[in-house]
Design a protein around this motif. Structure first.
Motif, mmCIF file in Angstrom:
data_model
loop_
_atom_site.group_PDB
_atom_site.id
_atom_site.type_symbol
_atom_site.label_atom_id
_atom_site.label_comp_id
_atom_site.label_asym_id
_atom_site.label_seq_id
_atom_site.Cartn_x
_atom_site.Cartn_y
_atom_site.Cartn_z
ATOM 1 N N TYR A 14 0.750 -1.409 -0.088
ATOM 2 C CA TYR A 14 -0.073 0.004 0.012
ATOM 3 C C TYR A 14 0.899 1.206 -0.012
ATOM 4 O O TYR A 14 0.482 2.385 -0.631
ATOM 5 C CB TYR A 14 -0.990 -0.128 1.133
ATOM 6 C CG TYR A 14 -2.217 -0.970 1.052
ATOM 7 C CD1 TYR A 14 -3.144 -0.680 0.064
ATOM 8 C CD2 TYR A 14 -1.931 -2.320 1.227
ATOM 9 C CE1 TYR A 14 -4.171 -1.547 -0.312
ATOM 10 C CE2 TYR A 14 -2.997 -3.370 1.053
ATOM 11 C CZ TYR A 14 -4.083 -2.886 0.275
ATOM 12 O OH TYR A 14 -5.027 -3.814 -0.237
ATOM 13 N N ASN A 18 0.551 4.007 -3.076
ATOM 14 C CA ASN A 18 0.348 5.330 -2.651
ATOM 15 C C ASN A 18 1.675 6.105 -3.406
ATOM 16 O O ASN A 18 1.286 7.300 -3.613
ATOM 17 C CB ASN A 18 0.159 5.810 -1.256
ATOM 18 C CG ASN A 18 -0.846 5.520 -0.831
ATOM 19 O OD1 ASN A 18 -2.177 5.420 -1.556
ATOM 20 N ND2 ASN A 18 -1.115 5.181 0.434
ATOM 21 N N TRP A 54 -3.002 -3.034 -9.989
ATOM 22 C CA TRP A 54 -3.050 -1.861 -9.816
ATOM 23 C C TRP A 54 -2.977 -0.835 -10.899
ATOM 24 O O TRP A 54 -3.761 0.335 -10.728
ATOM 25 C CB TRP A 54 -1.853 -1.613 -8.540
ATOM 26 C CG TRP A 54 -1.976 -2.279 -7.342
ATOM 27 C CD1 TRP A 54 -1.516 -3.271 -6.914
ATOM 28 C CD2 TRP A 54 -3.110 -1.873 -6.274
ATOM 29 N NE1 TRP A 54 -2.014 -3.758 -5.777
ATOM 30 C CE2 TRP A 54 -2.763 -2.593 -5.306
ATOM 31 C CE3 TRP A 54 -3.919 -0.773 -6.218
ATOM 32 C CZ2 TRP A 54 -3.595 -2.654 -4.327
ATOM 33 C CZ3 TRP A 54 -4.701 -0.634 -5.236
ATOM 34 C CH2 TRP A 54 -4.624 -1.548 -4.101
ATOM 35 N N ARG A 57 -6.471 0.104 -11.732
ATOM 36 C CA ARG A 57 -7.235 0.561 -10.975
ATOM 37 C C ARG A 57 -6.794 2.283 -10.962
ATOM 38 O O ARG A 57 -7.751 3.133 -10.712
ATOM 39 C CB ARG A 57 -6.857 0.263 -9.319
ATOM 40 C CG ARG A 57 -7.789 1.075 -8.343
ATOM 41 C CD ARG A 57 -8.983 0.567 -8.428
ATOM 42 N NE ARG A 57 -9.439 0.483 -7.043
ATOM 43 C CZ ARG A 57 -9.313 -0.589 -6.299
ATOM 44 N NH1 ARG A 57 -8.860 -1.886 -6.678
ATOM 45 N NH2 ARG A 57 -10.166 -0.703 -5.164
ATOM 46 N N ALA A 64 -5.461 8.186 -6.888
ATOM 47 C CA ALA A 64 -6.084 7.207 -5.764
ATOM 48 C C ALA A 64 -4.961 7.114 -4.814
ATOM 49 O O ALA A 64 -3.751 7.067 -4.877
ATOM 50 C CB ALA A 64 -6.171 5.804 -6.407
ATOM 51 N N PHE A 66 -4.896 5.166 -0.694
ATOM 52 C CA PHE A 66 -5.392 4.197 0.115
ATOM 53 C C PHE A 66 -4.868 4.398 1.602
ATOM 54 O O PHE A 66 -3.833 4.652 1.888
ATOM 55 C CB PHE A 66 -4.728 2.839 -0.471
ATOM 56 C CG PHE A 66 -5.399 2.569 -1.845
ATOM 57 C CD1 PHE A 66 -6.619 1.806 -1.790
ATOM 58 C CD2 PHE A 66 -4.844 2.985 -3.102
ATOM 59 C CE1 PHE A 66 -7.125 1.412 -3.221
ATOM 60 C CE2 PHE A 66 -5.280 2.725 -4.379
ATOM 61 C CZ PHE A 66 -6.775 1.867 -4.293
ATOM 62 N N GLU A 84 -10.496 3.845 -0.062
ATOM 63 C CA GLU A 84 -9.594 4.389 -1.226
ATOM 64 C C GLU A 84 -10.413 5.941 -1.547
ATOM 65 O O GLU A 84 -11.497 5.972 -1.482
ATOM 66 C CB GLU A 84 -9.982 3.589 -2.393
ATOM 67 C CG GLU A 84 -9.551 4.188 -3.907
ATOM 68 C CD GLU A 84 -9.664 3.225 -4.646
ATOM 69 O OE1 GLU A 84 -9.251 3.350 -5.850
ATOM 70 O OE2 GLU A 84 -10.255 2.126 -4.605
#
Length: 142
Positions: A14, A18, A54, A57, A64, A66, A84
């Motif tokens: 994560y 990011n 990813w 996404r 985005a 998270f 998110e």
């Protein structure tokens, strides 16, 4: 010890998401990796499955971010719940009608389950609140 190691690997995932650290994401896949995106029923397999999932996404949410609310590691499994946040840039096929909602800010809950072996993700089941996403991008009251 395994719990802490697996938790750190997924926390790192994560962080990498990011930071858009695709090198870290790619290192988490192996030839037998499988990533299931539950809301869209899309499965990606192989050595680039984590990074590709990813990237898919980010195609919907380029900015985005998270936030992890809970991360639980047990044996080879890690469960992550969080939020998110990002700007939706895309097209969503819906049962009722297709939704185009460029530039809509959304916040949606997610819950991902990972199965790891030797530091790589063998299986990931990624789920997010598709109902809330549809309501937010189409301005339909929840």
């Amino acid at each position: 010890m395994k719990n802490e190691q697996n938790a750190a690997i997924i926390q790192g995932l994560y962080n990498a998401v990011n930071e858009r650290n695709f090198e870290y994401l790619n290192a988490l896949s192996s030839a037998k990796s499988e990533w299931l995106d539950i809301p869209f029923n899309i499965t990606v397999t192989g050595e680039t499955s984590v990074m590709i999932s990813w990237q898919n996404r980010f195609n919907m949410f380029p900015d985005a971010a998270f936030e992890i609310k809970n991360l639980i590691a047990h044996d080879n499994f890690v469960i992550v719940q969080g939020v998110e946040k990002g700007t939706y840039k895309g097209f969503l096929e819906s049962l009722d009608e297709d939704i185009i909602a460029e530039g809509t800010w959304v916040e949606i809950g997610f819950c991902d389950v990972y199965y790891l072996e030797e530091g790589t993700i063998v299986k990931a089941n990624s789920n997010f609140d598709i109902d809330t996403l549809i309501h937010q991008i189409s301005a339909i009251p929840a």
